[in-house]
Design an enzyme around this catalytic site. Structure first.
Site, PDB file in Angstrom:
ATOM      1  N   GLU A   1       1.792  -5.024  -4.559  1.00  0.00           N
ATOM      2  CA  GLU A   1       3.222  -5.778  -4.533  1.00  0.00           C
ATOM      3  C   GLU A   1       3.210  -7.119  -4.101  1.00  0.00           C
ATOM      4  O   GLU A   1       2.493  -7.486  -3.057  1.00  0.00           O
ATOM      5  CB  GLU A   1       4.152  -4.721  -3.884  1.00  0.00           C
TER       6      GLU A   1
ATOM      7  N   CYS B   1       6.479 -13.220  -1.010  1.00  0.00           N
ATOM      8  CA  CYS B   1       6.048 -12.137  -0.142  1.00  0.00           C
ATOM      9  C   CYS B   1       4.736 -11.628  -0.789  1.00  0.00           C
ATOM     10  O   CYS B   1       4.894 -10.985  -1.932  1.00  0.00           O
ATOM     11  CB  CYS B   1       6.918 -11.030   0.549  1.00  0.00           C
TER      12      CYS B   1
ATOM     13  N   CYS C   1      -2.771   0.391   3.742  1.00  0.00           N
ATOM     14  CA  CYS C   1      -2.884  -0.105   4.930  1.00  0.00           C
ATOM     15  C   CYS C   1      -3.125   1.039   5.888  1.00  0.00           C
ATOM     16  O   CYS C   1      -2.898   2.177   5.780  1.00  0.00           O
ATOM     17  CB  CYS C   1      -1.694  -0.511   5.502  1.00  0.00           C
TER      18      CYS C   1
ATOM     19  N   CYS D   1       2.209   2.531  11.011  1.00  0.00           N
ATOM     20  CA  CYS D   1       3.298   2.200  11.331  1.00  0.00           C
ATOM     21  C   CYS D   1       4.309   3.351  10.769  1.00  0.00           C
ATOM     22  O   CYS D   1       4.412   3.432   9.660  1.00  0.00           O
ATOM     23  CB  CYS D   1       3.783   0.731  11.172  1.00  0.00           C
TER      24      CYS D   1
ATOM     25  N   CYS E   1       6.906   2.592   7.786  1.00  0.00           N
ATOM     26  CA  CYS E   1       6.344   1.798   6.812  1.00  0.00           C
ATOM     27  C   CYS E   1       5.750   2.835   5.627  1.00  0.00           C
ATOM     28  O   CYS E   1       5.056   3.567   5.860  1.00  0.00           O
ATOM     29  CB  CYS E   1       5.349   0.906   7.244  1.00  0.00           C
TER      30      CYS E   1
ATOM     31  N   GLY F   1      -0.487  -4.122   3.773  1.00  0.00           N
ATOM     32  CA  GLY F   1      -1.658  -4.606   4.470  1.00  0.00           C
ATOM     33  C   GLY F   1      -1.399  -5.179   5.899  1.00  0.00           C
ATOM     34  O   GLY F   1      -0.433  -5.704   6.081  1.00  0.00           O
TER      35      GLY F   1
ATOM     36  N   SER G   1       4.995  -8.435  14.540  1.00  0.00           N
ATOM     37  CA  SER G   1       5.989  -7.178  14.514  1.00  0.00           C
ATOM     38  C   SER G   1       6.011  -6.377  15.688  1.00  0.00           C
ATOM     39  O   SER G   1       5.327  -5.714  15.984  1.00  0.00           O
ATOM     40  CB  SER G   1       5.219  -6.047  13.145  1.00  0.00           C
TER      41      SER G   1
ATOM     42  N   CYS H   1       7.885  -2.946   2.380  1.00  0.00           N
ATOM     43  CA  CYS H   1       6.493  -2.870   1.577  1.00  0.00           C
ATOM     44  C   CYS H   1       5.832  -1.733   1.238  1.00  0.00           C
ATOM     45  O   CYS H   1       6.075  -0.718   2.018  1.00  0.00           O
ATOM     46  CB  CYS H   1       5.591  -3.859   2.387  1.00  0.00           C
TER      47      CYS H   1
HETATM   48  S1  SF4 Z   1       4.055  -2.536   8.513  1.00  0.00           S
HETATM   49 FE1  SF4 Z   1       2.586  -3.467   7.893  1.00  0.00          FE
HETATM   50  S2  SF4 Z   1       0.728  -3.063   9.495  1.00  0.00           S
HETATM   51 FE2  SF4 Z   1       2.338  -1.317   9.405  1.00  0.00          FE
HETATM   52  S3  SF4 Z   1       1.671   0.033   8.053  1.00  0.00           S
HETATM   53 FE3  SF4 Z   1       3.244  -1.250   7.065  1.00  0.00          FE
HETATM   54  S4  SF4 Z   1       1.706  -2.699   6.028  1.00  0.00           S
HETATM   55 FE4  SF4 Z   1       0.452  -1.786   7.679  1.00  0.00          FE
END
Ligand code: SF4
Length: 371
Positions: A99, A112, A119, A123, A126, A169, A224, A342
């Site tokens: 994306e 973005c 990934c 996290c 996410c 990612g 982050s 994301c």
């Molecule tokens: S926030 Fe970023 S680093 Fe963490 S799992 Fe999602 S895509 Fe991966």
């Protein structure tokens, strides 16, 4: 198999052009056509002689990410679901979906982009994490997202373009391809973006941060953070067990920031989890002696088990930081109606996950009805 040209540096194009027995300056012309003029067809590269264009069309290929779907938001941003990887390309990359988001604002646009499909970092707030790592993107697939988004919105482009590597990612776990793409983005003869307008966001991969600090040409760095203690961060971002706060922030303190350069710390405010005044005071202490600003991002309630912070807690958190001299801004993610976090589009496109998650399926139906 035709040679993939998208993502090649000017030096790599020079080598390729030499292998064809052509004069070296043709490489600079090809580089300009690809990245400054965003020509994806050899026939459109009018700065190159017709005979060479025809030869390139036979022996090489340019494979920008293919738009699968566009999701326009009421706030003007457009979310793109791209398909990448082509059997016609020589990079052997398997097909995947990623994306990017194009966000127009007064005087500028921000794009973005993703650096990996899925990934591995996991996290907990996410949705991309639920995909796992599918594969690393190539430099061409990374830079190609910017080129396609700019080309798609050609008629309405503002003078300034910002790029944020905050999509799917962890960019520092795909370091070489990410930096190859960034060098093309920042090259005045390439896409010609200013280093302060390109921001790489990391979950805190310390060896990658140290490597980035040694680069001559590099983007701005965002980290982050999302927690005010190791205990909290371990629970939200398991990567913290490998690179705990002291190690991460130590790397930030040693990072050779240039004059007027600073870190951006992203802090997603999760209601009742990390948004108390005590959290704010701990963040102030953590960031002491680091040139930094903090972006506070109130959580959007969605498919994950967190709730939004209250307006009072957001305001109190920001005030504590500001009173202690830490610049703090509240940022609301854009495109909320077309999935702001994301990984959400790729997730809803995944048949396995669709069958596993009725809630996601319902959201998808809502989106399709809106469109
Ligand atoms: S926030 Fe970023 S680093 Fe963490 S799992 Fe999602 S895509 Fe991966």
């Amino acid at each position: 198999m035709p040679v993939e040209l998208l993502g090649k540096s000017v030096e790599e194009l020079r080598e390729y052009i030499a292998s064809l027995g052509e004069r070296p300056f043709r490489a600079a012309q090809l580089y300009h056509a690809l990245y400054a003029e965003r020509r994806f067809e050899f026939s459109a590269m009018t700065n190159i002689p017709a005979a060479l264009r025809e030869r390139l069309a036979r022996e090489a290929t340019i494979t920008p990410p293919r738009i699968v779907r566009r999701f326009p938001s009421v706030d003007g941003s457009i979310r793109y679901l791209f398909s990448i990887g082509s059997p016609m390309s020589d990079n052997g990359a398997k097909p995947a979906q990623i994306e990017a988001v194009f966000m127009p604002r007064e005087g500028r646009q921000t794009i973005c982009i993703s650096t990996q499909a899925g990934c591995a970092v996991d996290c907990h707030f996410c949705l991309t994490a639920q995909l796992g790592l599918i594969r690393n993107l190539t430099a061409g697939e990374i830079v190609g997202q910017v080129l396609v988004a700019l080309e798609e919105n050609r008629e309405q482009l503002a003078p300034q373009t910002n790029v944020v590597l905050m999509g799917q990612g962890e960019p520092l776990l795909n370091y070489d391809a990410t930096m190859a793409a960034v060098r093309i983005l920042l090259d005045p003869k390439g896409v010609a973006l200013a280093p302060r307008h390109v921001t790489l966001s990391t979950s805190g991969i310390v060896p990658g941060i140290e490597r980035l600090g040694k680069e001559k040409i590099r983007p701005s760095l965002a980290i982050s953070l999302n927690a005010s203690s190791d205990e909290q961060r371990n629970a939200l971002m398991p990567i913290n067990r490998k690179y705990p706060l002291e190690v991460l922030l130590g790397a930030c303190r040693r990072y050779p920031l240039r004059p007027r350069e600073y870190f951006t710390f992203e802090y997603v405010l999760l209601g009742g989890v990390n948004d108390t005044p005590e959290d704010a005071r701990r963040v102030v202490r953590l960031l002491s002696h680091i040139r930094a600003k903090v972006n506070l991002i109130p959580w959007n309630p969605g498919n994950l088990p967190y709730r939004a912070p209250t307006a009072e807690s957001i305001e109190a958190f920001q005030r504590i930081l500001m009173d202690k001299g830490v610049s703090a801004f509240v940022r609301y993610s854009r495109g909320q109606d077309v999935f702001a976090a994301c990984g959400q589009l790729a997730l809803i496109e995944s048949a396995d996950l669709l069958s596993a998650s009725p809630e996601v399926r319902i959201r998808r139906l809502e989106i399709e009805t809106e469109l």
